[in-house]
Motif scaffolding. Structure first.
Motif, PDB file in Angstrom:
ATOM      1  N   GLN A   2      -2.273  10.645 -15.463  1.00 19.43           N
ATOM      2  CA  GLN A   2      -2.969   9.507 -14.743  1.00 19.43           C
ATOM      3  C   GLN A   2      -2.758   8.470 -15.921  1.00 19.43           C
ATOM      4  OE1 GLN A   2      -4.858  11.350 -11.098  1.00 19.43           O
ATOM      5  NE2 GLN A   2      -4.381   9.795 -10.322  1.00 19.43           N
ATOM      6  N   ASP A   4       0.859  -1.119  -0.285  1.00 20.35           N
ATOM      7  CA  ASP A   4       0.112  -0.027   0.284  1.00 20.35           C
ATOM      8  C   ASP A   4       0.829   1.410  -0.261  1.00 20.35           C
ATOM      9  OD1 ASP A   4      -2.448  -1.671   0.557  1.00 20.35           O
ATOM     10  OD2 ASP A   4      -2.396  -1.329   2.105  1.00 20.35           O
ATOM     11  N   GLU A   5       2.120   1.309   1.332  1.00 25.12           N
ATOM     12  CA  GLU A   5       3.316   2.135   0.827  1.00 25.12           C
ATOM     13  C   GLU A   5       3.574   2.494  -0.699  1.00 25.12           C
ATOM     14  OE1 GLU A   5       7.202   3.266   2.959  1.00 25.12           O
ATOM     15  OE2 GLU A   5       5.577   2.448   4.416  1.00 25.12           O
ATOM     16  N   LEU A  65       2.514   2.135  -3.662  1.00 27.61           N
ATOM     17  CA  LEU A  65       1.519   2.599  -4.477  1.00 27.61           C
ATOM     18  C   LEU A  65       1.197   3.856  -4.002  1.00 27.61           C
ATOM     19  CD1 LEU A  65      -1.094  -1.175  -4.607  1.00 27.61           C
ATOM     20  CD2 LEU A  65       0.092  -0.389  -6.533  1.00 27.61           C
ATOM     21  N   ARG A  66       1.485   4.024  -3.064  1.00 23.42           N
ATOM     22  CA  ARG A  66       0.891   5.095  -2.374  1.00 23.42           C
ATOM     23  C   ARG A  66       2.113   6.682  -3.276  1.00 23.42           C
ATOM     24  NH1 ARG A  66       2.417   8.418   0.617  1.00 23.42           N
ATOM     25  NH2 ARG A  66       3.505   7.176   2.177  1.00 23.42           N
ATOM     26  N   LYS A  67       2.879   5.881  -2.854  1.00 20.24           N
ATOM     27  CA  LYS A  67       4.359   6.520  -3.506  1.00 20.24           C
ATOM     28  C   LYS A  67       4.218   6.705  -5.266  1.00 20.24           C
ATOM     29  CE  LYS A  67       7.261   5.782   0.485  1.00 20.24           C
ATOM     30  NZ  LYS A  67       8.573   5.293   0.665  1.00 20.24           N
ATOM     31  N   THR A 116       1.352  11.719  -9.937  1.00 20.57           N
ATOM     32  CA  THR A 116       0.047  13.116  -9.870  1.00 20.57           C
ATOM     33  C   THR A 116       1.031  15.012  -9.480  1.00 20.57           C
ATOM     34  OG1 THR A 116      -0.178  12.854  -7.599  1.00 20.57           O
ATOM     35  CG2 THR A 116      -1.178  11.719  -8.981  1.00 20.57           C
ATOM     36  N   SER A 138       1.630   6.736  -6.667  1.00 24.77           N
ATOM     37  CA  SER A 138       1.029   7.456  -7.140  1.00 24.77           C
ATOM     38  C   SER A 138       0.906   9.467  -7.153  1.00 24.77           C
ATOM     39  CB  SER A 138      -0.468   7.393  -6.800  1.00 24.77           C
ATOM     40  OG  SER A 138      -1.864   8.133  -6.590  1.00 24.77           O
ATOM     41  N   ASP A 139       1.376   9.289  -6.307  1.00 25.90           N
ATOM     42  CA  ASP A 139       2.048  10.188  -5.499  1.00 25.90           C
ATOM     43  C   ASP A 139       3.218  11.649  -6.647  1.00 25.90           C
ATOM     44  OD1 ASP A 139       0.472  11.051  -3.867  1.00 25.90           O
ATOM     45  OD2 ASP A 139       2.129  10.009  -2.083  1.00 25.90           O
TER      46      ASP A 139
END
Length: 88
Positions: A71, A52-53, A55-57, A63, A59-60
């Motif tokens: 995106q 999860d961490e 994937l968030r990085k 964007t 995505s960050d």
């Protein structure tokens, strides 16, 4: 024989690093490609911890660091290989 071999449209990363933005931009500026996180350069599957961490990085990065925002052209998915999770 290893299942994963780096090529001009496949990049292997043992773990997430902030420099992944270079590979993403490179693929966006060419015919496309896939980055696999959790696979060593020799094709050995090591998997990803803290999925999860990571994937968030990713995505960050997509964007906030790439203009124009790509995106709609990028997708992430989880793959399971040898009982381990790989992010593509």
């Amino acid at each position: 024989m290893n299942k994963y071999i780096e090529s001009e449209n496949l990049e292997l990363k043992e773990k997430y690093t902030d420099t992944i933005v270079k590979e993403i931009v490179s693929f966006l500026n060419s015919a496309g490609g896939t980055v696999l996180i959790g696979v060593k350069d020799d094709g050995t599957v090591v998997g990803v911890n803290k999925v999860d961490e990571v994937l968030r990085k990713i995505s960050d990065i997509i964007t906030t660091q790439i203009e124009p925002n790509p995106q709609d052209e990028i997708s992430s998915e989880l793959k399971f290989d040898e009982g381990k999770i790989i992010i593509a």
